[in-house]
Write a protein that holds these residues in place. Structure first.
Motif, PDB file in Angstrom:
ATOM      1  N   GLU A  27       0.823  -1.212   0.000  1.00  0.00           N
ATOM      2  CA  GLU A  27       0.000   0.000   0.000  1.00  0.00           C
ATOM      3  C   GLU A  27       0.860   1.268   0.000  1.00  0.00           C
ATOM      4  O   GLU A  27       2.028   1.268   0.397  1.00  0.00           O
ATOM      5  CB  GLU A  27      -0.930   0.009   1.222  1.00  0.00           C
ATOM      6  N   GLU A  28       0.244   2.353  -0.403  1.00  0.00           N
ATOM      7  CA  GLU A  28       0.923   3.642  -0.535  1.00  0.00           C
ATOM      8  C   GLU A  28       1.519   4.107   0.787  1.00  0.00           C
ATOM      9  O   GLU A  28       2.595   4.704   0.820  1.00  0.00           O
ATOM     10  CB  GLU A  28      -0.067   4.693  -1.066  1.00  0.00           C
ATOM     11  N   SER A  29       0.861   3.844   1.882  1.00  0.00           N
ATOM     12  CA  SER A  29       1.339   4.311   3.190  1.00  0.00           C
ATOM     13  C   SER A  29       2.671   3.692   3.582  1.00  0.00           C
ATOM     14  O   SER A  29       3.375   4.225   4.458  1.00  0.00           O
ATOM     15  CB  SER A  29       0.304   3.986   4.279  1.00  0.00           C
ATOM     16  N   HIS A 562      -4.016   1.404   8.194  1.00  0.00           N
ATOM     17  CA  HIS A 562      -3.494   2.168   7.059  1.00  0.00           C
ATOM     18  C   HIS A 562      -3.517   1.333   5.773  1.00  0.00           C
ATOM     19  O   HIS A 562      -3.802   1.877   4.686  1.00  0.00           O
ATOM     20  CB  HIS A 562      -2.079   2.652   7.386  1.00  0.00           C
ATOM     21  N   ASP A 566      -5.915   2.538   2.630  1.00  0.00           N
ATOM     22  CA  ASP A 566      -5.386   2.777   1.273  1.00  0.00           C
ATOM     23  C   ASP A 566      -6.082   1.894   0.252  1.00  0.00           C
ATOM     24  O   ASP A 566      -6.436   2.340  -0.848  1.00  0.00           O
ATOM     25  CB  ASP A 566      -3.882   2.489   1.238  1.00  0.00           C
ATOM     26  N   GLU A 570      -8.394   3.183  -2.857  1.00  0.00           N
ATOM     27  CA  GLU A 570      -8.021   2.790  -4.223  1.00  0.00           C
ATOM     28  C   GLU A 570      -9.195   2.114  -4.919  1.00  0.00           C
ATOM     29  O   GLU A 570      -9.472   2.370  -6.101  1.00  0.00           O
ATOM     30  CB  GLU A 570      -6.818   1.855  -4.173  1.00  0.00           C
TER      31      GLU A 570
END
Length: 575
Positions: A27-29, A562, A566, A570
């Motif tokens: 994930e982006e986090s 988190h 995310d 998405e």
């Protein structure tokens, strides 16, 4: 392959057991330390978003695509019926019956099984409606995500996984006990005494490890193959149970029932809370909905039918055991085998031990199949690393999840005594079943955009009163030895709250295919009984439960929150 690939077939093909960082934290986090620090600063806002956001039935069905490959639809109601009996009839009846009859309930242990059976059947009704309407591998985790939101679902999910790990460990250690009986030895003769470890954790069980490894191999190869093995083992098991009942009653003595309930109602309910362990496992069948050919027909028959048969057999076996010998003489490790030895039928103990081993093998097998599917669906939401969600293209089974869960089960089984495991397991199970019943009431009475604000507020009020009165009744039972005044307050509150829900809050949704009868009475009663039984469990088990829940919260706030946030954003951005 990582989830960023979408299973498109491009990129480097890796071996099944290999993995990278993106398999666990894609994930982006988690792309950089800067992203992670930014995510942590947003924790309160993200948490509130996840608390108030509820999933949709359609979203739970669509999330299956994140496993790269679909599970194969090979199961019928016949498979589910035998899976249900195979999942449930095991260590609970063959070991805990003796323990609770001797320590708490006496011959009235049969009433303990009736109370636990009623609670379990009410939960079966709730699970069945959800499984028919949302036929995915996530079981109660998916149901709670839809009705009570992600945060509640995650806490429940952690306890579901704990339930399966502890349940499997308890059965594996019981397997050793009955194997010892078959060999004319004591259980601890096959265990390693580690003098330096704490009491309750100092008898190491290598046989339990070997049994779990065997189960793991079967579970990862094929669900249908596991079903066939379970079917054969369960038939043998039922034959042995019928032998125990018929042969045991032949050698019965009604004088053993003279002191029927030596510890009164308190002993009966205390035993009932522990013996709920004997009914654990049927929820594993609901996780197989994704692999069922016709969920609307097969799941109700499989779940309700197997529970009705199981409860009847449990009560008959409990009656038989306590008629064969005085409850004070019952052996706590292998009660049925030793009971036959006590009445002069030494040869019969080998039949009983062999049947018990068959039954426990079935319980372990169905538990292994169910727990892996729970973890698979949780990982699809990214609340657990998505590596666990991968389904093997060849076998159609979640290999990563299966191996991981059984490895954890093996570690616990290696160290921990059965009585410690049974109490902790009952807490986790009763807590989850209470939440599923609550979720069913929310499902029937609240639909966003349909239910008015006034009806929503009335629903919240009545649910709070039902929960509060149930908790107060349980607490009063646990704290007051002989009091009765408190029940005159809490019981009417529960009764009138349920009546209020029935009369003043209109249904927002009806079941499409199969529904729980007598709503809100049966779900409300399920909530009350499950919470009441929690009041009979010992303090140390609640402390262990609290420690585990604290660990879950730490994981959720630092990782799971988190990752799932995310993933959800998405997913929303694609529509």
């Amino acid at each position: 392959m990582g989830y960023g690939d979408d299973g498109g077939g491009e990129g480097i093909r890796r071996r099944g057991c290999s993995f990278s960082k993106d398999d666990f934290l894609p994930e982006e986090s988690f792309k950089s330390w800067g992203n992670y620090k930014s995510a942590l600063r947003q924790t309160p806002a993200r948490w509130m978003d996840r608390i108030v956001t509820r999933s949709l039935d359609s979203a739970e069905l669509e999330v299956k695509a994140r496993s790269n490959h679909e599970m194969k639809k090979t199961l019928t109601w016949w498979d589910l019926m035998w899976f249900g009996m195979g999942a449930v009839i095991g260590a609970g009846i063959f070991v805990l019956t003796g323990l609770e009859a001797r320590e708490d309930a006496g011959p009235a242990v049969v009433l303990s099984y009736v109370v636990s059976g009623i609670s379990a059947m009410l939960s079966v009704f709730c699970y069945t409606e959800f499984a028919v309407e949302i036929p995915v591998a996530g079981g109660s985790f998916a149901y709670l995500r839809v009705e009570l939101g992600e945060f509640v679902a995650f806490i429940a999910a952690g306890n579901i996984l704990l339930e399966y790990v502890i349940g499997g460990a308890a059965v594996a250690r019981s397997w050793t006990s009955y194997f010892a009986t078959l060999c004319n030895r004591q259980p601890n003769d096959f265990r390693i005494h580690a003098h330096g470890l704490t009491e309750g954790y100092n008898y190491l069980d290598p046989i339990a490890i070997g049994v779990i490894i065997f189960i793991c191999i079967i579970a990862v190869l094929s669900t249908k193959g596991a079903s066939r093995l379970n079917y054969i083992a369960s038939i043998v098991h039922v034959v042995v149970i019928l032998f125990i009942i018929i042969a045991g009653l032949i050698k019965s003595d009604t004088k053993n029932y003279n002191d029927f309930a030596p510890n009164g109602a308190r002993g009966i309910f205390k035993a009932s809370a522990v013996l709920f362990f004997a009914y654990v496992g049927f929820d594993a069948v609901s996780t197989m909905a994704e692999e069922t050919k016709n969920p609307a027909r097969d799941i109700p028959i499989g779940l309700v039918g197997s529970m009705a048969i199981t409860t009847t057999l449990y009560c008959l076996m409990a009656i038989t055991l306590c008629l064969m010998q005085p409850y004070t003489s019952i052996n706590v490790d292998a009660p049925f085998s030793v009971a036959f030895q006590a009445v002069g039928w030494d040869w019969a103990k080998y039949v009983v031990a062999a049947g018990a081993l068959k039954g426990m093998t079935s319980v372990l097998l169905v538990g292994a199949v169910g727990q892996a599917r729970y973890l698979t669906h949780i990982a699809r939401t990214h609340m657990m690393p998505p590596w666990f969600a991968q389904v093997d293209a060849k076998t159609g089974t979640p290999v990563n999840a299966t191996v991981t869960m059984l490895a954890a089960t093996a570690v616990i089984a290696f160290f921990t005594k059965l009585d410690i495991l049974a109490n902790l397991l009952s807490i986790a199970t009763l807590f989850i079943f209470m939440l599923v019943a609550l979720a069913l009431l929310v499902r029937r009475y609240y639909v966003s955009g349909v239910t008015s604000d006034t009806d929503r507020n009335k629903l919240i009020l009545f649910l709070v009163l039902i929960l509060g009165s149930s908790i107060a009744t349980s607490a009063y039972w646990g704290l007051s030895e002989n009091g009765w005044v408190g029940y005159c307050v809490t019981a009417p509150i529960w009764l009138f709250s349920t009546i209020g829900l029935k009369v003043f809050v209109p249904h927002a949704r009806e079941a499409k295919l199969w529904g729980v009868p007598l709503v809100p009475w049966l779900p409300s009663l399920s909530i009350a009984i499950n919470i009441f039984l929690l009041g009979s469990i010992d303090r140390d088990s609640f402390i262990r439960f609290g420690v585990w829940t604290g660990f879950l919260l730490l994981y959720y706030f630092f990782f799971g929150l988190h990752a799932s946030y995310d993933t959800a954003k998405e997913y929303e951005g694609q529509f």
